[in-house]
Write a protein that holds these residues in place. Structure first.
Motif, PDB file in Angstrom:
ATOM      1  N   GLU A 426       0.835  -1.199   0.000  1.00  0.00           N
ATOM      2  CA  GLU A 426       0.000   0.000   0.000  1.00  0.00           C
ATOM      3  C   GLU A 426       0.866   1.244   0.000  1.00  0.00           C
ATOM      4  O   GLU A 426       0.578   2.217  -0.716  1.00  0.00           O
ATOM      5  N   GLY A 427       1.961   1.218   0.765  1.00  0.00           N
ATOM      6  CA  GLY A 427       2.864   2.362   0.773  1.00  0.00           C
ATOM      7  C   GLY A 427       3.502   2.591  -0.583  1.00  0.00           C
ATOM      8  O   GLY A 427       3.706   3.744  -1.006  1.00  0.00           O
ATOM      9  N   LEU A 428       3.829   1.489  -1.294  1.00  0.00           N
ATOM     10  CA  LEU A 428       4.391   1.627  -2.638  1.00  0.00           C
ATOM     11  C   LEU A 428       3.395   2.289  -3.583  1.00  0.00           C
ATOM     12  O   LEU A 428       3.748   3.186  -4.362  1.00  0.00           O
ATOM     13  N   VAL A 429       2.125   1.883  -3.529  1.00  0.00           N
ATOM     14  CA  VAL A 429       1.091   2.481  -4.394  1.00  0.00           C
ATOM     15  C   VAL A 429       0.927   3.958  -4.081  1.00  0.00           C
ATOM     16  O   VAL A 429       0.846   4.801  -4.988  1.00  0.00           O
ATOM     17  N   VAL A 430       0.903   4.307  -2.803  1.00  0.00           N
ATOM     18  CA  VAL A 430       0.767   5.707  -2.421  1.00  0.00           C
ATOM     19  C   VAL A 430       1.948   6.517  -2.947  1.00  0.00           C
ATOM     20  O   VAL A 430       1.796   7.623  -3.475  1.00  0.00           O
ATOM     21  N   ALA A 431       3.159   5.942  -2.850  1.00  0.00           N
ATOM     22  CA  ALA A 431       4.347   6.652  -3.327  1.00  0.00           C
ATOM     23  C   ALA A 431       4.305   6.850  -4.834  1.00  0.00           C
ATOM     24  O   ALA A 431       4.685   7.907  -5.353  1.00  0.00           O
ATOM     25  N   ILE A 432       3.861   5.833  -5.566  1.00  0.00           N
ATOM     26  CA  ILE A 432       3.789   5.950  -7.035  1.00  0.00           C
ATOM     27  C   ILE A 432       2.793   7.030  -7.443  1.00  0.00           C
ATOM     28  O   ILE A 432       3.073   7.885  -8.288  1.00  0.00           O
ATOM     29  N   LEU A 433       1.598   7.020  -6.840  1.00  0.00           N
ATOM     30  CA  LEU A 433       0.582   8.016  -7.204  1.00  0.00           C
ATOM     31  C   LEU A 433       1.009   9.420  -6.812  1.00  0.00           C
ATOM     32  O   LEU A 433       0.717  10.394  -7.517  1.00  0.00           O
ATOM     33  N   HIS A 434       1.708   9.529  -5.698  1.00  0.00           N
ATOM     34  CA  HIS A 434       2.167  10.841  -5.257  1.00  0.00           C
ATOM     35  C   HIS A 434       3.311  11.357  -6.133  1.00  0.00           C
ATOM     36  O   HIS A 434       3.486  12.570  -6.282  1.00  0.00           O
TER      37      HIS A 434
END
Length: 512
Positions: A426-434
Motif C-alpha cells: 500500500e505504501g508503494l502504491v501511495v508513493a507511485i501516485l504521489h
C-alpha cells in the motif's frame, strides 16, 4: 369643408370609361389601385354633374374638375378654437408609436373645449397627408392568429450599470375578433419566439387552427412561395398544441394585414403612451405592456361599435381548441455525428451515447434541463444538461467493457487492492501516485505491479515493495527487476548508500 380631390383627371376619365363598359366599382378600384368607396364617390359626383361617357369635346380637364369638384378652392372660415402647435405635432408624429389619437388626447387635456378628433385630423392633414393601404379579409372565428415582431424596440435600463438595452415587441392578433396580445422579449431568437407563443396561447385560453407568422428565421428555416420549410423546433411546438403553421408569402405583407394593423396599434399604445416611462427590468416592462394590451382590447372599435374583448368572448373563445394539459417546454433540435470517443457535443459540453453508434448521425433534443439523443427516431441516451464543471458527461453503460473497467479505476481503489497484500505494498502504491503530477498517470504502473504480485507469496511482495520504496524505484520495470534478480530477498547494502548520494549522480527524478 372644401371637397378634396385625390385622383388625376386621367384616372377619372378612365373610371368613367370603365363604368360605361359595365365594369363593377370593385373591379375599377383594383384596376386603378384605389378603394371601391373612392370609385363610388366619384361616379356619384359624375352622375350629379350630368357627366356621361364619352365626354363632350368641350369638357377639358379644367372643366371636368370644376363640374366634379365645384367647391374646390372655397375659402375656409375662421378658426375660433385654440389650435395645437402644428410644427410640434408633426415632430411628435415622427416618434415611434405616436399617432394622431395620442396627440389629440394630449391636446384635449390642455384644451378641453378644443377641436374634436375628426376636425383635429382634418386640420393636421393640411400639413401632412398620409395614405394608409387597407385590405379587407374575412376571418372565421377560431381560424387564425397572426404573429410578428413590431420592428420597433423598447428601451430597458439596467439599474446597476445604467446601460440601456433594447427589447423586441412581439404582437399577435386573432383574425375574427382582432383580440390583441403583446409582450417584450430580449431577442427574436428561437427560445424567445417560442416562449412568446406559449404565453400567447395561455393568454387566449385556447388554440386557433392556424398560426400565420412572417418568414423570420426562428419560424421558417427556408422561405418558399410554394413549400416553406418550418423550423423543426417551431414545428415541435405546433405539434404539441395541435396548431398548423402557415407562413405568409415572402414579400407579401397583405397576407398578414391583420397583424400589420395590430402592430401599428400596439406601437401606438405601447411605444406612444409609454414613451415617457423608464423601465428597469423586462418584467416591469411587460407589466406595463399588459396594462396597455387590456386597454387596447377594452377600447370600442369605431366601425363595429364593440370592443375586441367583447367580440372575442361572444364569437371566438368557444371556437378555439382547448389547451393541452401542460405548457410546451422549449426544446431545440440539432443534428450531430457521434465522435470516436462515443460522445456528441451540445452547447459546449460532451455527452455519451452507446459506443456502437460511433460515426452515426443522431438528433439532439436540447432543453434547459436535459439533453436527449435520438437515433432513427429512437431515444438512445438522456443526460442532465451541464452548465459548469467537467466537459464530459459519460454514462458507464455506454462504454466498451475495457473502457468501463478503466473508468472504474481510482486512487482509493488501487490502495484498497494493495492493502489486501500488505502495508508495504500500500505504501508503494501511495508513493507511485504521489510521484506523478496527476494520480491518473500512475494507474497503469500500479496495475502492472499488482499483476506482477498476482500468485506471488505475500511476504516476498511486501519485501519487494519495501525495497522499491527504500531506493526510490517507483516504476514497473524497477519492481520487475527486483523480483527477477531476487533483490527482495537481500537487504540493501550499507556501502551502496554513499554511491547513491554522490553529487555527480543525477538520480531518477532528473529524467522526469
Amino acid at each position: 369643408m372644401p371637397a378634396r380631390r385625390e385622383l388625376t383627371m386621367r384616372q377619372i376619365k378612365q373610371m368613367l370609361r370603365l363604368a360605361h363598359d359595365g365594369v363593377s366599382a370593385r373591379e375599377i378600384g383594383r384596376t386603378l389601385g384605389i378603394a371601391r368607396s373612392t370609385v363610388q364617390d366619384n361616379l356619384g359626383r359624375a352622375t350629379a354633374a350630368g357627366l356621361t361617357w364619352p365626354l363632350d369635346a368641350e369638357v377639358t380637364d379644367a372643366v371636368l374638375e370644376q363640374r366634379l369638384f365645384a367647391r374646390a378652392g372655397v375659402k375656409q372660415g375662421m378658426r375660433r378654437l385654440p389650435e395645437p402647435d402644428w410644427p410640434c405635432v408633426i415632430r411628435e408624429m415622427r416618434r415611434s408609436g405616436v399617432n394622431l389619437t395620442v396627440l389629440w388626447e394630449e391636446y384635449r387635456e390642455t384644451h378641453p373645449d378644443g377641436y374634436g378628433y375628426s376636425r383635429f385630423c382634418d386640420l393636421y392633414r393640411e400639413f401632412e397627408r398620409r395614405l394608409t393601404p387597407v385590405m379587407r379579409q374575412h376571418h372565421a372565428a377560431g381560424d387564425k392568429v397572426f404573429v410578428d415582431y413590431s420592428g420597433k424596440k423598447i428601451e430597458i435600463v439596467d439599474p446597476t450599470t445604467g446601460i440601456v438595452r433594447e427589447a423586441e415587441i412581439f404582437v399577435a392578433v386573432l383574425g375574427a375578433s382582432s383580440l390583441t396580445y403583446a409582450e417584450a422579449t430580449w431577442t427574436q431568437t428561437l427560445p424567445d419566439w417560442i416562449g412568446a407563443h406559449v404565453r400567447l396561447f395561455r393568454f387566449l385560453g385556447g388554440v386557433p387552427r392556424l398560426v400565420v407568422p412572417d418568414n423570420l428565421k426562428s419560424a421558417v428555416h427556408k422561405a418558399s412561395f410554394y413549400d416553406p420549410e418550418i423550423n423543426r423546433s417551431y414545428g415541435m411546438m405546433a405539434d404539441h398544441y395541435g396548431v398548423g403553421i402557415l407562413p405568409a408569402r415572402p414579400r407579401k405583407p397583405r397576407d398578414k394585414a391583420k397583424v400589420e394593423a395590430g402592430v401599428r396599434l400596439a406601437q401606438t399604445y405601447i411605444l406612444g403612451r409609454l414613451r415617457r416611462q423608464t423601465f428597469f427590468s423586462l418584467a416591469e416592462c411587460n407589466a406595463a405592456i399588459a396594462t396597455m394590451v387590456e386597454r387596447i382590447n377594452a377600447h370600442p372599435m369605431r366601425r363595429l361599435g364593440t370592443t375586441r374583448r367583447a367580440l372575442f368572448e361572444a364569437i371566438e373563445r368557444a371556437a378555439l381548441r382547448p389547451l393541452p394539459a401542460e405548457d410546451y417546454a422549449f426544446s431545440e433540435w440539432r443534428l450531430a455525428r457521434v465522435n470516436l470517443d462515443y460522445h456528441v457535443e451540445a452547447a459546449g459540453f460532451l455527452y455519451s451515447v452507446p459506443h456502437a453508434l460511433i460515426r452515426e448521425q443522431v438528433d439532439l433534443r436540447i432543453t434547459a434541463r436535459t439533453i436527449e439523443v435520438f437515433h432513427r427516431g429512437q431515444r438512445v441516451a438522456a443526460h442532465e444538461r451541464r452548465y459548469a464543471g467537467r466537459r464530459h458527461g459519460t454514462d458507464p453503460e455506454h462504454m466498451p467493457s475495457a473502457h468501463r473497467r478503466y473508468a472504474e479505476w481510482s486512487p482509493e481503489r488501487f490502495r484498497r487492492w494493495a492493502r489486501g497484500i500488505g502495508p508495504e505494498t500500500e505504501g508503494l502504491v501511495v508513493a507511485i501516485l504521489h510521484d506523478r503530477p496527476h494520480p491518473e498517470q500512475g494507474f497503469r504502473t500500479c496495475l502492472g505491479i499488482l499483476r506482477l504480485y498476482r500468485g506471488l507469496d505475500p511476504g516476498r511482495a511486501e519485501a519487494a515493495s519495501a525495497r522499491a520504496v527504500a531506493i526510490g524505484a517507483l516504476t514497473y520495470k524497477s519492481i520487475a527487476s527486483i523480483l527477477s534478480l531476487g533483490l527482495d530477498r537481500t537487504a540493501p547494502s550499507a556501502e551502496a548508500a554513499p554511491v547513491l548520494l554522490h553529487p555527480n549522480l543525477r538520480g531518477p527524478r532528473y529524467f522526469h
